[in-house]
Structures are given as C-alpha cells and as structure tokens.
Design an enzyme around this catalytic site. Structure first.
Site, short mmCIF file in Angstrom:
data_model
loop_
_atom_site.label_atom_id
_atom_site.label_comp_id
_atom_site.label_asym_id
_atom_site.label_seq_id
_atom_site.Cartn_x
_atom_site.Cartn_y
_atom_site.Cartn_z
N GLU A 156 0.84 -1.21 0.00
CA GLU A 156 0.00 0.00 0.00
C GLU A 156 0.87 1.26 0.00
OE1 GLU A 156 -2.87 -0.46 3.20
OE2 GLU A 156 -4.18 -1.59 1.87
N GLU A 213 -5.25 -8.39 -0.96
CA GLU A 213 -5.96 -8.15 0.31
C GLU A 213 -7.42 -7.84 0.02
OE1 GLU A 213 -4.54 -5.33 3.23
OE2 GLU A 213 -2.46 -5.76 2.70
C1 BGP Z 1 -4.39 -2.68 4.93
C2 BGP Z 1 -3.05 -3.18 5.38
C3 BGP Z 1 -3.06 -4.37 6.23
C4 BGP Z 1 -4.31 -4.67 6.99
C5 BGP Z 1 -5.57 -4.25 6.30
C6 BGP Z 1 -6.81 -4.25 7.18
O1 BGP Z 1 -4.36 -1.30 4.95
O2 BGP Z 1 -2.20 -3.43 4.28
O3 BGP Z 1 -1.87 -4.39 6.96
O4 BGP Z 1 -4.25 -4.62 8.31
O5 BGP Z 1 -5.49 -3.00 5.71
O6 BGP Z 1 -6.81 -3.16 8.02
P1 BGP Z 1 -7.10 -3.26 9.56
O7 BGP Z 1 -6.14 -4.24 10.09
O8 BGP Z 1 -6.89 -1.90 10.08
O9 BGP Z 1 -8.50 -3.70 9.68
#
Ligand code: BGP
Length: 481
Positions: free
Chosen positions: A183, A377
């Site tokens: 990201e 993701e």
């Molecule tokens: C993205 C990241 C992850 C992950 C995901 C979910 O921004 O790449 O590391 O954690 O989001 O977010 P969260 O864990 O805040 O729910």
C-alpha cells in the site's frame, strides 16, 4: 453470472498476512525495533500513525500489540498446515527488514532472521503453497528513523536495495512472486505507520511526503532491476490500497473531484507501472511549490524498471463530493475517510461494503495499466463471538466474501486478467489501523484478546470449510449458493 464463468486454471487462491501483525517475537534472534513496534494500542495510536511521534523508546505503561501478535514466529508450522488443509495455492507474507538488518545498515545480515524465513518458505513449499513476498509491509528499522529521518532521506534508497538484493540472493528458487512496498499510497495518509515518517508541526507536509515518495519509488525500481538481474523467473509487482472514488453526484465538480482523488493514489502506480511522473503530478507539484530533489539517472531508472503486475488491496469504494452539506456525512474505509455512500452498508468499523465496487475497481486498474492484477488483500473485519460449544458461525464473513468473489468473477468475464486472490488475515491477526485483536478477518480463530490475554489456541470458523470448498472447486461452488 453466466454458466460458463470460471476462474482461470492455476488461479492463486490463498491468504495474506504481514510480519508485524502476525509474527510477534519483536526482538527475538537479533531483530531490531521498527516503527510499527512503537505503535501502542488505544487512543495514542492514531496520532502516532499520522506522524506525531515524540519518542522512539518504548513506554512500559503502553500495550504494544505487535510485540507478541499471534506468535506466528513459533506457530508457523501449525498455521501453514491449516492453510494447506484449506487448499491454499498461495500465501502472502512480508519479510521484516529489521529481522534481516536490525539497524537497517548493518555490515552483515542477521543469519537468524534469514533462517526464520527459510524455514517458513520450506514449510510452504512442503505443502505446495506458493509464497508471495512483500519486501516492506510498513516496517522500517527505528535506527534508520532516528539517524536519517526514514524515507525522507535518500540514504534509504541504497539501503533498501541492499536489503532486497540480500533476500533475493537467499530466497531465489524458493520465492517467485515479490512485491516492493505494501500500500505505497499509505505514505500520504499515515506517514509514520506506512513509512516511518515523523512530521514536525512547521514542516511542509507535501514537500516532505512527496520527496519521501520519490525515494520509495526509486527504491522500488532498484528492487525491480535487481530482481530481473538475479531471478529471471521472478514476477515483481507494486501494491496499491485501491477502491474507486465515485462522484457523489453527476455535478461535474464532483466527477472531477472523484478523478482527482483517484489520481492521488494512482500517482504511485503510474510511476511504478508506466515509468514516468504523470502530468497531473507535475502540475500539482508546481502549484504547491513542491520541489522534488532528483539526481541524474533517476528518471531513467524509473522508466526502465516498471513492475510485472499490479497487486492491490480492496476493502471499500469511496465517494467524492464538493457539496459542504454532503461532506459532513463521513465514513472510514481502510484509513482513507470518504463521504458516506447512501447505497451501501458499512462494517462494524464503518468501512463501506461494496462488492460491485470490487469489479469496478478491478476494471479501472486493468483499463489503466493493462498488466495482470493480483488481489492481495480483501476481507471483512468483524467481531466473532464463539458459541457455547466453541464454534464460530461467521455467516456474515461468508456473505461478504461470496459477494466479492462473484464480482471478481464478473471482472474476469469482463476481460480483466487476475492471477490470484489472497484474502486478508486468513488467520486472525492484529489490526493495523486500531491495534485490536477484536477486529478479525480469519477463517481461523485465534484465542487472543485486545489486552494480550488468551491461550493463542487456533480453531476453525464456519468460513474455513466454506473457503476450502471454493478453492477445491476453483469457485464452482459459488454457483450453487
Ligand atoms: C491494509 C493493510 C493491512 C491490513 C488491512 C486491514 O491497509 O495493508 O496491513 O491490516 O489494511 O486493516 P485493519 O487491520 O486496520 O483492519
């Protein structure tokens, strides 16, 4: 969906985690401290993630979720066996820079850190699972932050290259799929969490962040160059936090704003995939007195070393408006706030749930870059409450994933080339944005609570068997639902 719809043969179904959210053992076997290790749970977290950091030492009054996380460091065999049972074809994980170079610029890499990832990759291979490796998932060794100001300094470009070359050398033959920065556009939103950048109050934010972005883009290009030289078989990609900005209305002002917001993120990928700074960015720099310091050869390096594929995360779409009344109604969604869309629902954490937006975003990326996409993701962060018999009936997660898989298939039918899908947190891990354990994404439940209590025991949720069947049938099981 038509009867003929199907996922391509060899589609890389799997799951994704990040070192700092799963491994724990934050100083074990010589690992150095990272920016993410300094992020406490609770109220103080947000301001620090945004770059307001006044100390690089740990405060024993705080609870730091990354320090133990879910102890993947010691549970990786058991966890990988469960992934294999679900039939994973791919598993995305990140290497922690500070496990390999504890201070970021050590003379020699840390053998114990290198050996850990050897064990993990060997275990994955043993089960026929393809590792997909993120070289940097937010973490930067604290030593580099203290001495150089992290990515604000050009010094990090070469240090990152050394790190990348070290892991390529070590893991070539074991790892085919690589990604440079997770990201990468997060740098603009949460500079400390995303890139170890601390902002002073009187500092020109845009100047600092876009200079740091230039350094990351150079580092990414250098890693691509090294990968090509050292591992001709490898595929190396970029990674974008994606999700289209819809215009809130058909007012051309809203349409323009949506486009402008999208470009704020596309900027990074335009450089990484097309190899040049886009005209809209140059205009933005000029109008905001941003003067990017470049050296001879920088532009050629970017031009000649573009990525093989576009990795992206998709959780939410967003809405853009210029109407002050509309702007009052905001919601969150993977960190980037947005106007609340009246046509979609939101998760328990206020993240917009928009499966159709997944298809739209995938089409948008394909139309723009014409390179294979890798969904690295996606998923639903939700509270899971075990029943009295210990089972977890996460039908809401199944519903979310099913809807997204169907739209992914529609995108494939639209002609979008998608090579794989790794859902976020296939096993419950620490939330990046909140530091909570309660925000769970997994098919596998981990007995651990926000305050660090719990046995760490793993158990299967209802979604475990559901995802297993999706993989087993390469998506055909979705047709019968
Ligand atoms: C993205 C990241 C992850 C992950 C995901 C979910 O921004 O790449 O590391 O954690 O989001 O977010 P969260 O864990 O805040 O729910």
């Amino acid at each position: 969906m038509t009867n003929q719809s199907q996922f391509p043969e060899g589609f890389l179904w799997g799951g994704a985690i990040a070192a700092n959210q799963a491994e724990g053992s934050y100083l074990a076997d010589g690992k150095g401290l990272t920016n993410v290790d300094l992020l406490p749970a609770g109220e103080k977290r947000r301001a620090m993630m945004e770059g307001k950091v006044d100390s690089f030492t740990l405060n024993h009054e705080n609870f730091y979720p990354s320090h133990d996380a879910i102890d993947f460091y010691h549970h990786y065999k058991e966890d990988i066996a469960l992934f294999a049972e679900m039939g994973f074809k791919a598993f995305r994980l990140s290497i922690s820079w500070a496990r390999i170079f504890p201070n970021g610029d050590d003379e020699q890499p840390n053998e114990a850190g290198l050996a850990f990832y050897d064990r993990v990759f060997d275990e994955l291979r043993k089960h026929g699972i393809e590792p997909v490796v993120t070289i940097a998932h937010f973490d930067v060794p604290v030593s580099l932050i203290e001495r150089f100001g992290s990515w604000k300094s050009r010094k990090l470009v070469d240090l990152f290259e050394t790190y990348a070359r070290t892991i390529f050398e070590r893991y070539q033959g074991k790892v085919k799929y690589w990604m440079t920065f997770n990201e990468i556009n997060m740098l603009l939103h949460l500079p400390f969490m995303g890139a170890g950048i601390v902002l002073q109050e009187d500092e020109d934010r845009n100047q600092a962040l876009y200079q740091a972005a230039h350094h990351q883009l150079l580092a990414s290009a250098k890693a691509v160059k090294a990968a090509r030289e050292m591992m001709p078989e490898a595929q190396i990609g970029c990674m974008l936090a994606a999700g289209m900005n819809y215009p809130y209305s058909c007012n051309p002002e809203d349409v323009w704003k949506g486009m402008d917001k999208d470009r704020e993120s596309f900027f990074f990928i335009d450089v990484q995939s097309r190899g040049t700074y886009p005209g809209y960015a140059k205009r933005f720099f000029k109008e905001n007195n941003i003067d990017i310091q470049m050296e001879d050869g920088d532009l050629e390096l970017l031009k000649e070393n573009t990525v093989d594929y576009i990795g992206f995360s998709y959780y939410s779409s967003r809405c853009a408006s210029t109407d002050p009344e509309v702007l009052k109604n905001q919601t969150s969604g993977n960190v980037f706030g947005s106007v609340r869309n009246p046509y979609t629902k939101v998760s328990e954490w206020g993240w917009t749930i928009d499966p159709k937006g997944f298809r739209i975003t995938a089409n948008q990326l394909w139309d723009r870059y014409q390179k294979p996409l890798f969904v690295v993701e996606n998923g639903l962060g939700a509270v899971d409450t075990p029943e009295t018999d210990g089972t977890i009936q996460d039908d809401y997660r199944i519903a979310y994933l099913r809807a997204h898989f169907k739209e992914m298939l529609e995108a494939i039918e639209d002609g979008v080339e998608i090579i794989g899908y790794t859902s976020w947190g296939p096993i419950d891990i620490v939330s990046a944005s909140t530091g909570e354990m309660k925000k769970r994404y997994g098919y596998i439940y981990v007995d651990r609570n926000n305050d660090g209590s719990g046995t760490l025991q793993r158990s299967k949720k209802k979604s475990f068997d559901w995802y297993k069947e999706v993989i087993e049938t390469n998506g055909a099981s979705l047709e019968k639902e």
